[in-house]
Write a protein that holds these residues in place. Structure first.
Motif, PDB file in Angstrom:
ATOM      1  N   MET A 547       0.825  -1.202   0.000  1.00 36.46           N
ATOM      2  CA  MET A 547       0.000   0.000   0.000  1.00 36.46           C
ATOM      3  C   MET A 547       0.867   1.262   0.000  1.00 36.46           C
ATOM      4  N   LEU A 548       1.951   1.266   0.790  1.00 36.91           N
ATOM      5  CA  LEU A 548       2.840   2.425   0.838  1.00 36.91           C
ATOM      6  C   LEU A 548       3.515   2.659  -0.508  1.00 36.91           C
ATOM      7  N   GLU A 549       3.825   1.580  -1.238  1.00 40.18           N
ATOM      8  CA  GLU A 549       4.422   1.726  -2.564  1.00 40.18           C
ATOM      9  C   GLU A 549       3.461   2.428  -3.520  1.00 40.18           C
ATOM     10  N   HIS A 550       2.167   2.088  -3.399  1.00 42.37           N
ATOM     11  CA  HIS A 550       1.167   2.748  -4.244  1.00 42.37           C
ATOM     12  C   HIS A 550       1.089   4.234  -3.928  1.00 42.37           C
ATOM     13  N   ILE A 551       1.166   4.586  -2.627  1.00 44.60           N
ATOM     14  CA  ILE A 551       1.137   6.004  -2.249  1.00 44.60           C
ATOM     15  C   ILE A 551       2.367   6.712  -2.801  1.00 44.60           C
TER      16      ILE A 551
END
Length: 562
Positions: A547-551
């Motif tokens: 999820m952090l990579e998507h952000i």
């Protein structure tokens, strides 16, 4: 026009310094048959003893005390004024519950009579029973100007142990520029209407109202699991049925936002409200052509520095502004420092005479605009080729003359830089045209690289299994977890709890991290220990990393700044 403005400012200052009286009741809702206090706070320039007269309604006066005096010095319009605040307290008691109060209130100082509206007091039959746990919002001030900062803090109050809490809804705070405050977590013992509570801060932000009128500080809603104070204890603990779950919300706070005065607003007004300091730091002021001129400009104070943009220092086509960038650092909840770094390159010989710049801010205390003036020293740039005389300025009768451009560059106004031996040794700079172009392009590449890597996510790689800090595999510390998520908090404007609860995570992963944060963030409300052992679950951390990579890539649509 100037005389009119002077008169208006004089009247405003004298109005602000006029005698006034303010009345407070403590506690606000006294109990019948119990003593309460009525405080008279008198603002005056006089040193005389005031005469206080009022008629009590359904109550009686038990005594009078002079609590103290404080002074404040104000310098305005060339006049030094000392104002005093004198506080007098009256001990009173209402024998019966219902409406009580003060009527026909007047304070006389040096013959000047101040009248105050009637004060109503609600007298209770018995003291209000406060709940075991509640959440309260507090604002540092209720009346303020547009752009003036106010700190809003949300606290949880608990009589007994709180085993778990979960914030369901954070305040939206529309109509404000928001500055999230990361203040240290601490629990303190306080008294509310004579009842002891543990108080801990949940959320804090500094707010800057963007428009005048009535603005609301939204409530914060949360769910808590706590031990009832009326529960029956057995042994050294509590029965499971003494544990309660409750959803609580703070009350809405209304702020009165006053517009900034139009009269007397200077052209150099920065938009900042509150005291601010401005400063220039200039490097070498004797340069050669294509040598960078570096200037650092700082502004510090309690205003909305997030909105303050870099001022333009020079307006000369021969001096190219190569780069400027701003960096804001907060020293505490009320003060910040914003630094702008400028880089200029001169295209030709140039003399910039000494100049000055002014910056104004609005002072809420004096209700005036305050000006600050800074001096930019003389700057000399040399080492380039002089411009050749133009044919169209040659007079056949008087012989050849210098063009206005060449005269401005190498004329007699610059005797201090006539160093022919030095410039002869530097002639290779003007002749090595391609070398200079190459150096110029190299400088550009360096600045582009600096801009590219001035990103909170630069250097962060998440797609490998090593993205999960190794410390989490053995133990879980909230401070380490918050530090790990700091770049995403900065980009999204969300708190770590919001990142988890509002992110695109599976429900079991959300519960996993919310439980971890709940168990570790609020130990101070419990009995100092926890029966739940930490267990590292790789699948949940892997989902969080995804999820952090998507952000980081900008593909996470759920998170946008308000």
């Amino acid at each position: 026009m100037k005389k009119t403005l002077t008169i208006i400012l004089f009247l405003l200052v004298n109005l602000a310094l006029a005698d006034s009286v303010k009345i407070e009741v403590s506690p606000e809702k006294p109990v019948a048959g119990e003593t309460f206090q009525v405080l008279f706070k008198i603002q005056t320039e006089s040193s005389s003893e005031p005469e206080i007269i009022f008629t009590p309604l359904r109550s009686e006066i038990l005594g009078k005390n002079r609590q103290g005096i404080s002074t404040r010095t104000i310098y305005a319009n060339g006049k030094l004024t000392i104002t005093r605040e004198m506080i007098y307290s009256f001990d009173m008691m209402a024998p019966k519950d219902g409406l009580s109060g003060l009527r026909e209130i007047q304070v006389t100082i040096d013959g000047n009579v101040l009248k105050h509206p009637a004060v109503n007091i609600s007298v209770l039959k018995e003291a209000e029973v406060l709940p075991d746990v509640f959440v309260m919002a507090e604002a540092s001030k209720k009346d303020l100007y547009v752009g003036e900062g106010v700190i809003a803090r949300y606290y949880i109050y608990a009589k007994t142990s709180v085993n778990q809490l979960d914030v369901k809804k954070y305040p939206k705070l529309n109509g404000f520029l928001k500055r999230f405050l990361q203040e240290p977590e601490r629990t303190e013992r306080v008294a509310v209407n004579g009842v002891a509570y543990n108080r801990s801060q949940i959320y804090a932000a500094k707010l800057f109202p963007e428009k005048p009128g009535k603005l609301k500080v939204d409530p914060l809603t949360m769910s808590v699991v706590y031990i009832s104070s009326t529960g029956r204890a057995f042994g050294f603990g509590y029965s499971p049925r003494d544990q309660k779950t409750k959803t609580i919300s703070s009350e809405t706070i209304e702020l009165n936002v006053i517009p900034l005065p139009e009269e007397g607003r200077p052209a150099d007004f920065t938009g900042l409200v509150g005291k601010h300091d401005f400063n220039f730091q200039i490097g070498n002021t004797r340069l050669i052509v294509n040598e960078p001129l570096e200037i650092k400009f700082t502004v510090s104070g309690g205003g909305a520095l997030e909105n303050y943009e870099a001022p333009k220092l020079f307006n000369n086509p021969a001096l190219e502004e190569f780069e400027n960038n701003g960096d804001l650092k907060l020293t505490d909840s009320n003060q910040g420092v914003k630094t702008f770094e400028y880089t200029y390159l001169a295209k030709q010989n140039l003399k910039l005479p000494e100049s000055s710049m002014s910056f104004s801010y609005f002072d809420p205390e004096s209700k005036q605009y305050v000006k600050s003036t800074l001096t930019i020293p003389e700057i000399l740039i040399a080492g380039g080729q002089a411009a050749a005389p133009k044919k169209d300025v040659v007079d056949k009768a008087d012989g050849p003359k210098e063009s206005p451009e060449s005269k401005a560059i190498i004329g007699p106004s610059m005797p201090t830089i006539q160093t022919p031996d030095f410039f002869q040794s530097m002639n290779w700079l003007s002749q090595s045209y391609f070398v200079l172009i190459g150096l110029f392009l190299f400088v550009i590449l360096i600045f582009v690289a600096m801009i590219k890597f001035n990103n909170p996510f630069s250097g962060i790689k998440l797609k490998s299994k090593n993205a999960i800090p190794s410390s989490f595999k053995n133990s879980f510390e909230v401070t380490h977890f918050y530090h790990w998520l700091a770049p995403w908090v900065e980009k999204t404007g969300k708190t770590p709890t919001q990142l988890i609860s509002e992110g695109e995570l599976e429900d079991d992963s959300k519960r996993y991290f919310v439980d971890l944060l709940s168990q570790n963030s609020y130990k101070s409300f419990g009995n100092g220990s926890t029966s739940t052992q930490y267990r590292f679950e790789r699948k949940h951390f892997n989902r969080l990393v995804k999820m952090l990579e998507h952000i980081k890539d900008g593909s996470h649509s759920s998170f946008r700044r308000d």
